[in-house]
Design an enzyme around this catalytic site. Structure first.
Site, PDB file in Angstrom:
ATOM      1  N   LYS A 165       0.825  -1.211   0.000  1.00 56.19           N
ATOM      2  CA  LYS A 165       0.000   0.000   0.000  1.00 56.19           C
ATOM      3  C   LYS A 165       0.868   1.274   0.000  1.00 56.19           C
ATOM      4  O   LYS A 165       2.084   1.212   0.255  1.00 56.19           O
ATOM      5  CB  LYS A 165      -0.930  -0.035   1.215  1.00 56.19           C
ATOM      6  CG  LYS A 165      -1.952  -1.193   1.174  1.00 56.19           C
ATOM      7  CD  LYS A 165      -2.923  -1.110   2.357  1.00 56.19           C
ATOM      8  CE  LYS A 165      -3.977  -2.195   2.295  1.00 56.19           C
ATOM      9  NZ  LYS A 165      -4.964  -2.075   3.413  1.00 56.19           N
ATOM     10  N   ARG A 201      -1.404 -14.240   4.464  1.00 56.87           N
ATOM     11  CA  ARG A 201      -2.126 -13.619   5.582  1.00 56.87           C
ATOM     12  C   ARG A 201      -1.315 -13.738   6.875  1.00 56.87           C
ATOM     13  O   ARG A 201      -1.280 -12.816   7.684  1.00 56.87           O
ATOM     14  CB  ARG A 201      -3.506 -14.266   5.770  1.00 56.87           C
ATOM     15  CG  ARG A 201      -4.454 -14.125   4.584  1.00 56.87           C
ATOM     16  CD  ARG A 201      -5.067 -12.766   4.408  1.00 56.87           C
ATOM     17  NE  ARG A 201      -5.885 -12.348   5.514  1.00 56.87           N
ATOM     18  CZ  ARG A 201      -6.634 -11.225   5.504  1.00 56.87           C
ATOM     19  NH1 ARG A 201      -6.664 -10.440   4.436  1.00 56.87           N
ATOM     20  NH2 ARG A 201      -7.338 -10.876   6.547  1.00 56.87           N
ATOM     21  N   THR A 232      -5.206  -7.132  10.783  1.00 54.32           N
ATOM     22  CA  THR A 232      -5.582  -5.885  10.099  1.00 54.32           C
ATOM     23  C   THR A 232      -5.104  -4.656  10.881  1.00 54.32           C
ATOM     24  O   THR A 232      -4.562  -3.714  10.300  1.00 54.32           O
ATOM     25  CB  THR A 232      -7.121  -5.815   9.932  1.00 54.32           C
ATOM     26  OG1 THR A 232      -7.554  -7.001   9.274  1.00 54.32           O
ATOM     27  CG2 THR A 232      -7.535  -4.601   9.116  1.00 54.32           C
ATOM     28  N   ARG A 246       2.805  -6.148   9.108  1.00 55.91           N
ATOM     29  CA  ARG A 246       2.070  -5.011   9.681  1.00 55.91           C
ATOM     30  C   ARG A 246       2.660  -4.579  11.026  1.00 55.91           C
ATOM     31  O   ARG A 246       2.686  -3.385  11.337  1.00 55.91           O
ATOM     32  CB  ARG A 246       0.589  -5.358   9.786  1.00 55.91           C
ATOM     33  CG  ARG A 246      -0.105  -5.246   8.412  1.00 55.91           C
ATOM     34  CD  ARG A 246      -1.476  -5.847   8.415  1.00 55.91           C
ATOM     35  NE  ARG A 246      -2.254  -5.454   7.231  1.00 55.91           N
ATOM     36  CZ  ARG A 246      -3.386  -6.051   6.871  1.00 55.91           C
ATOM     37  NH1 ARG A 246      -3.879  -7.060   7.586  1.00 55.91           N
ATOM     38  NH2 ARG A 246      -4.041  -5.644   5.801  1.00 55.91           N
ATOM     39  N   ASN A 269      -2.140   0.341   6.718  1.00 59.88           N
ATOM     40  CA  ASN A 269      -1.561  -0.877   7.300  1.00 59.88           C
ATOM     41  C   ASN A 269      -0.673  -1.679   6.336  1.00 59.88           C
ATOM     42  O   ASN A 269      -0.611  -2.899   6.408  1.00 59.88           O
ATOM     43  CB  ASN A 269      -2.663  -1.740   7.929  1.00 59.88           C
ATOM     44  CG  ASN A 269      -3.722  -2.146   6.930  1.00 59.88           C
ATOM     45  OD1 ASN A 269      -3.608  -1.852   5.748  1.00 59.88           O
ATOM     46  ND2 ASN A 269      -4.741  -2.842   7.400  1.00 59.88           N
ATOM     47  N   HIS A 302      -2.095  -5.408   1.559  1.00 54.96           N
ATOM     48  CA  HIS A 302      -3.359  -6.140   1.358  1.00 54.96           C
ATOM     49  C   HIS A 302      -3.014  -7.559   0.946  1.00 54.96           C
ATOM     50  O   HIS A 302      -2.027  -7.779   0.234  1.00 54.96           O
ATOM     51  CB  HIS A 302      -4.192  -5.491   0.241  1.00 54.96           C
ATOM     52  CG  HIS A 302      -5.310  -6.389  -0.227  1.00 54.96           C
ATOM     53  ND1 HIS A 302      -6.522  -6.440   0.422  1.00 54.96           N
ATOM     54  CD2 HIS A 302      -5.356  -7.318  -1.217  1.00 54.96           C
ATOM     55  CE1 HIS A 302      -7.276  -7.370  -0.173  1.00 54.96           C
ATOM     56  NE2 HIS A 302      -6.600  -7.909  -1.177  1.00 54.96           N
ATOM     57  N   GLU A 333      -9.601 -11.035  -7.346  1.00 56.48           N
ATOM     58  CA  GLU A 333      -8.684  -9.900  -7.219  1.00 56.48           C
ATOM     59  C   GLU A 333      -7.531  -9.964  -8.229  1.00 56.48           C
ATOM     60  O   GLU A 333      -7.110  -8.933  -8.755  1.00 56.48           O
ATOM     61  CB  GLU A 333      -8.140  -9.850  -5.794  1.00 56.48           C
ATOM     62  CG  GLU A 333      -9.215  -9.503  -4.771  1.00 56.48           C
ATOM     63  CD  GLU A 333      -8.726  -9.534  -3.327  1.00 56.48           C
ATOM     64  OE1 GLU A 333      -9.541  -9.231  -2.445  1.00 56.48           O
ATOM     65  OE2 GLU A 333      -7.546  -9.861  -3.086  1.00 56.48           O
TER      66      GLU A 333
HETATM   67  P1  IDP Z   1      -7.698  -6.955   5.648  1.00 64.23           P
HETATM   68  O1  IDP Z   1      -6.972  -5.928   4.813  1.00 64.23           O
HETATM   69  O2  IDP Z   1      -6.871  -7.380   6.838  1.00 64.23           O
HETATM   70  O3  IDP Z   1      -8.225  -8.114   4.853  1.00 64.23           O
HETATM   71  P2  IDP Z   1     -10.429  -5.904   5.758  1.00 64.23           P
HETATM   72  O4  IDP Z   1     -11.356  -6.105   6.908  1.00 64.23           O
HETATM   73  O5  IDP Z   1     -10.718  -6.638   4.487  1.00 64.23           O
HETATM   74  O6  IDP Z   1      -8.956  -6.204   6.302  1.00 64.23           O
HETATM   75  O7  IDP Z   1     -10.400  -4.355   5.468  1.00 64.23           O
HETATM   76  C1  IDP Z   1      -9.824  -3.835   4.302  1.00 64.23           C
HETATM   77  C2  IDP Z   1      -9.015  -2.621   4.657  1.00 64.23           C
HETATM   78  O8  IDP Z   1      -9.889  -1.594   5.132  1.00 64.23           O
HETATM   79  C3  IDP Z   1      -8.014  -2.817   5.813  1.00 64.23           C
HETATM   80  O9  IDP Z   1      -6.798  -3.365   5.417  1.00 64.23           O
HETATM   81  C4  IDP Z   1      -7.854  -1.415   6.337  1.00 64.23           C
HETATM   82  O10 IDP Z   1      -6.946  -0.682   5.501  1.00 64.23           O
HETATM   83  C5  IDP Z   1      -9.250  -0.846   6.153  1.00 64.23           C
HETATM   84  N1  IDP Z   1     -10.020  -0.987   7.388  1.00 64.23           N
HETATM   85  C6  IDP Z   1     -10.616  -2.089   7.869  1.00 64.23           C
HETATM   86  N2  IDP Z   1     -11.243  -1.849   9.038  1.00 64.23           N
HETATM   87  C7  IDP Z   1     -11.037  -0.542   9.291  1.00 64.23           C
HETATM   88  C8  IDP Z   1     -11.448   0.324  10.363  1.00 64.23           C
HETATM   89  O11 IDP Z   1     -12.127  -0.078  11.312  1.00 64.23           O
HETATM   90  N3  IDP Z   1     -11.040   1.612  10.266  1.00 64.23           N
HETATM   91  C9  IDP Z   1     -10.282   2.078   9.223  1.00 64.23           C
HETATM   92  N4  IDP Z   1      -9.887   1.290   8.196  1.00 64.23           N
HETATM   93  C10 IDP Z   1     -10.244  -0.004   8.237  1.00 64.23           C
END
Ligand code: IDP
Length: 143
Positions: A11, A87, A93, A104, A114, A117, A128
């Site tokens: 990212k 993962r 996350t 991370r 973070n 992805h 994807e």
């Molecule tokens: P992941 O990237 O670990 O799979 P997801 O739940 O799919 O997590 O969320 C996608 C992206 O959205 C996260 O990587 C993060 O950048 C953002 N995100 C997820 N939850 C939050 C939140 O509660 N606040 C702000 N950003 C979030």
């Protein structure tokens, strides 16, 4: 275990920190092979379409704004159990919850910025990968 493919994005925050190589190196050390890679500065449409499943979430607008704030590295990783392995390497996350030694934990500070992805299932991975790459842009490396 099956050979799988997964989509990884480094990212904008991690690209800005100049740790592309350090992150790719972790994939390589874990026996994941890069079979496609490109640097892209995503448009609002590209980032919004990619994260369409989060459209109704309160953080969606900020997520799209962050993902378009600078270039990203989009890559396809191939290897045994690639989806789960990636993962595990990424960590939780929220970097504050990420296990020590994960990407991370080491390169991100906040949940909204973070570092990486990674596809969360083989079904997501197929969708994807196809979102960013045509079939003939993938170079299989695992026999
Ligand atoms: P992941 O990237 O670990 O799979 P997801 O739940 O799919 O997590 O969320 C996608 C992206 O959205 C996260 O990587 C993060 O950048 C953002 N995100 C997820 N939850 C939050 C939140 O509660 N606040 C702000 N950003 C979030």
């Amino acid at each position: 275990m099956a050979v799988e493919r997964t989509l990884s994005i480094i990212k904008p925050d991690a690209v800005a920190k100049n740790v592309i190589g350090e992150i790719v190196s972790r994939f390589e050390k874990a026996d994941l092979k890069v079979v496609a890679m490109k640097m892209v500065h995503l448009s609002d449409e590209q980032a919004g379409g990619f994260y369409a499943e989060h459209k109704e979430r309160p953080f969606f607008k900020d997520l799209v704004s962050f993902m378009t704030s600078g270039p990203v590295i989009v890559q396809v990783l191939e290897g045994e159990d690639a989806v789960a392995k990636n993962r595990d390497l990424m960590g939780a996350t929220n970097p504050k919850d990420a296990a020590a030694g994960t990407i991370r934990a080491d390169f991100a500070e906040t949940i909204d910025e973070n570092a990486v992805h990674g596809s969360d299932s083989t079904e997501s991975a197929a969708r994807e990968v196809a979102y960013f790459f045509a079939d003939d842009e993938l170079c299989p490396r695992t026999r």
